[in-house]
Design an enzyme around this catalytic site. Structure first.
Site, PDB file in Angstrom:
ATOM      1  N   CYS B 134       0.851  -1.200   0.000  1.00  0.00           N
ATOM      2  CA  CYS B 134       0.000   0.000   0.000  1.00  0.00           C
ATOM      3  C   CYS B 134       0.883   1.245   0.000  1.00  0.00           C
ATOM      4  CB  CYS B 134      -0.918  -0.011   1.221  1.00  0.00           C
ATOM      5  SG  CYS B 134      -1.967   1.446   1.362  1.00  0.00           S
ATOM      6  N   CYS B 137      -0.164   4.120   2.134  1.00  0.00           N
ATOM      7  CA  CYS B 137      -0.013   3.957   3.580  1.00  0.00           C
ATOM      8  C   CYS B 137       1.424   4.180   4.013  1.00  0.00           C
ATOM      9  CB  CYS B 137      -0.401   2.549   4.015  1.00  0.00           C
ATOM     10  SG  CYS B 137      -2.020   2.058   3.475  1.00  0.00           S
ATOM     11  N   ASP B 138       2.348   3.589   3.286  1.00  0.00           N
ATOM     12  CA  ASP B 138       3.713   3.496   3.787  1.00  0.00           C
ATOM     13  C   ASP B 138       4.715   4.354   3.028  1.00  0.00           C
ATOM     14  OD1 ASP B 138       2.686   1.665   5.562  1.00  0.00           O
ATOM     15  OD2 ASP B 138       3.212  -0.061   4.338  1.00  0.00           O
TER      16      ASP B 138
END
Ligand SMILES: Cc1cc2nc3c(=O)[nH]c(=O)nc-3n(C[C@H](O)[C@H](O)[C@H](O)COP(=O)(O)OP(=O)(O)OC[C@H]3O[C@@H](n4cnc5c(N)ncnc54)[C@H](O)[C@@H]3O)c2cc1C
Lengths: 102, 303
Positions: B134, B137-138
């Site tokens: 993701c 997200c990261d």
């Protein structure tokens, strides 16, 4: 047990707790983190014997760095001040409960 | 005698909660079993701009919560639990979860899909040590670092673009020599000065220090291998339908999707497949929600 907002200031105190500590490294903009949030609230309401601390990685970069967090959510279980489990990724309630037994 | 539901819905994404809404309104005794939280894959997106009715877009997590609340308003129930197996034969069907067993007269499978892994041994142990699925997200952990993106479709390209604004350098690894992504995505990516393309290559292994420090790439044409250093790897090579809990009771197509047409009916009477887990042309929130409604229509006929 209520969920505690963990910062660099209160971390030492939480770490020193006699109860099992579950830390959740998260950010407001992270989808999987938001999916975990209601599960942690659920666990918090059921389990008096653990402390759940949420650490916002945007605000607490040094704590995130200290734990080597590169993926969020990252869940950490601490007992007697020691890390007994650390893993990244959202997971179902039953699996989180199992981590607490680490 | 255990309680027998009219309908149990496996998965609480848009397909599942749309089915729950229609089922509850039809007067069915309805239960949704969700292992994480409402919204499914939709909850991973900041903004959904193509679900009708939200003129300024809506964030996927909020939309998921609203879909859940909407179904619960009419009496649908929700349980947290991971469905481990099902027994679909017979008039009363059994759903086994990690938190108990349930019985029901109809089953709606709305388990969606998960990111496709690279297929490396011990891949799961690399999550949190530099392997990611993701980017949104990261990605922020890779400011001024070098990241690798694996894939060539729309989501890989959009991940690479997103990461190019954060990282020092983005290496895009694709097993073909052209992108599969829609044309509109190509130009901004070609323009980004810090994106390098590594064509005709697949990731055959990772290079580990304390964490990932690189990848071994294999050239699909020549078969030669090389090691390329990077600080993190973002995998974006498509999705796999989540059908493990069915233990082979329903026919799947070659890609693992449950075979069901626009009626959502499967090979077993009283069992419906809705949303991303079903064979269909377009996997989106709006089509997932539509499936949920259709499944209840046919379940009403069945019951
Ligand atoms: C990053 C991203 C961005 C996207 N952007 C858009 C967009 O802008 N617009 C759009 O229309 N679509 C978008 N999509 C696609 C959209 O999210 C999906 O088409 C839609 O969510 C499919 O809904 P679903 O209900 O079929 O499955 P899912 O959303 O996958 O939901 C399935 C649910 O089932 C649960 N589940 C799975 N297995 C089990 C089990 N064994 N036991 C219990 N629960 C289980 C999962 O936890 C999940 O909550 C996007 C997808 C992704 C990944």
């Amino acid at each position: 047990m209520a969920i505690i907002h963990v910062t660099a200031t209160n971390f030492a105190e939480i770490k020193a707790s006699e109860k099992t500590v579950l830390l959740d490294f998260y950010a407001d903009w992270c989808g999987p983190c938001r999916m975990v949030a209601p599960i942690l609230e659920d666990i918090a309401s059921e389990r008096e014997d653990i402390i759940i601390g949420k650490i916002n990685v945007d605000d607490e970069g040094s704590l995130a760095h200290q734990f080597g967090v590169v993926s969020i959510p990252t869940l950490v279980v601490m007992k007697n001040g020691e890390i007994v489990h650390q893993s990244a990724g959202a997971r179902p309630k039953a699996q989180i409960l199992k981590l607490l037994e680490s | 005698m255990a309680h027998i539901y009219d309908m149990i819905i496996l998965g609480g994404g848009p397909a599942g909660y749309s089915a729950a809404l229609y089922a509850a309104r039809a007067g069915f005794d309805t239960l949704v079993i969700e292992k994480m939280s409402a919204g499914g894959q939709m909850a991973l997106t900041d903004i959904i701009d193509n679900y009708p009715g939200f003129d300024e877009g809506v964030d996927g997590f909020t939309l998921g919560m609203k879909m859940q609340a909407g179904a619960e308003r009419f009496g649908a129930k929700s349980e947290y639990g991971e469905v481990l197996s099902v027994d679909l034969a017979g008039e009363v069907k059994t759903v086994k979860t990690d938190s108990g067993d349930y019985q029901t007269r109809t089953v709606v499978i709305a388990t969606g899909a998960n990111p496709r892994p690279l297929g490396l041994p011990d891949e799961a142990t690399l999550i949190g040590r530099g392997l990611h699925y993701c980017a949104h997200c990261d990605g922020r952990f890779y400011k001024d670092k070098t990241v690798m993106v694996v894939g060539g479709g729309n989501s890989a390209v959009s991940d690479a673009l997103y990461l190019s604004r954060i990282a020092k350098k983005v290496l895009l690894v694709h097993r073909r020599d052209t992108l599969r992504a829609t044309r509109v995505y190509h130009e901004p990516l070609m323009k980004a000065s810090n994106v390098e393309f590594l064509w005709n290559k697949t990731v055959s292994d990772v290079v580990m220090g304390d964490r990932i420090i690189g990848a071994t790439l294999q050239d699909v044409k020549t078969g030669t291998s090389e090691q390329v250093l990077c600080d993190g790897i973002f995998v974006s090579i498509g999705r796999v339908p989540a059908t493990e809990c069915l233990n082979g009771q329903l026919p799947l197509d070659d890609y693992g999707y449950i075979i069901a047409d626009e009626t959502t009916r499967t090979a077993i009477p009283g069992v419906y497949a809705v949303g991303d887990v079903r064979t269909k042309a377009l996997r989106q929130v709006v089509t997932a929600a539509a499936d949920g409604a259709v499944a209840v229509h046919f379940a009403e006929e069945y019951l």
